[in-house]
Motif scaffolding. Sequence first.
Motif: not given
Length: 91
Positions: A41, A44-45, A54, A56-57, A59-60, A62-63
Amino acid sequence: MSDTPQPRSRLAEVAAGLREFYVGPYRKTFARARQDEDDLFLVIVMAEALGVPNPASYYTVELLPVVYEQFHDWHRRMGLDRSPLDHFSCC
């Protein structure tokens, strides 16, 4: 004043005993699997920061504040004495 346990608490004790019986011998395996999932995880973030494209960057990103605290432990587990990121130095 009765000393007999309530059926619900007795059932909870039995469930806890069964959980310990079945999970106890594999506690290290479960802990290792959880650590591997947490590391995946984090990668991926942090993929965009590590130079991996990535999709999905959006969305990630924010993490990132959530995983910054775990980053130092992660790069130490991976065998890196220093942070692999030029712009983020944790130690």
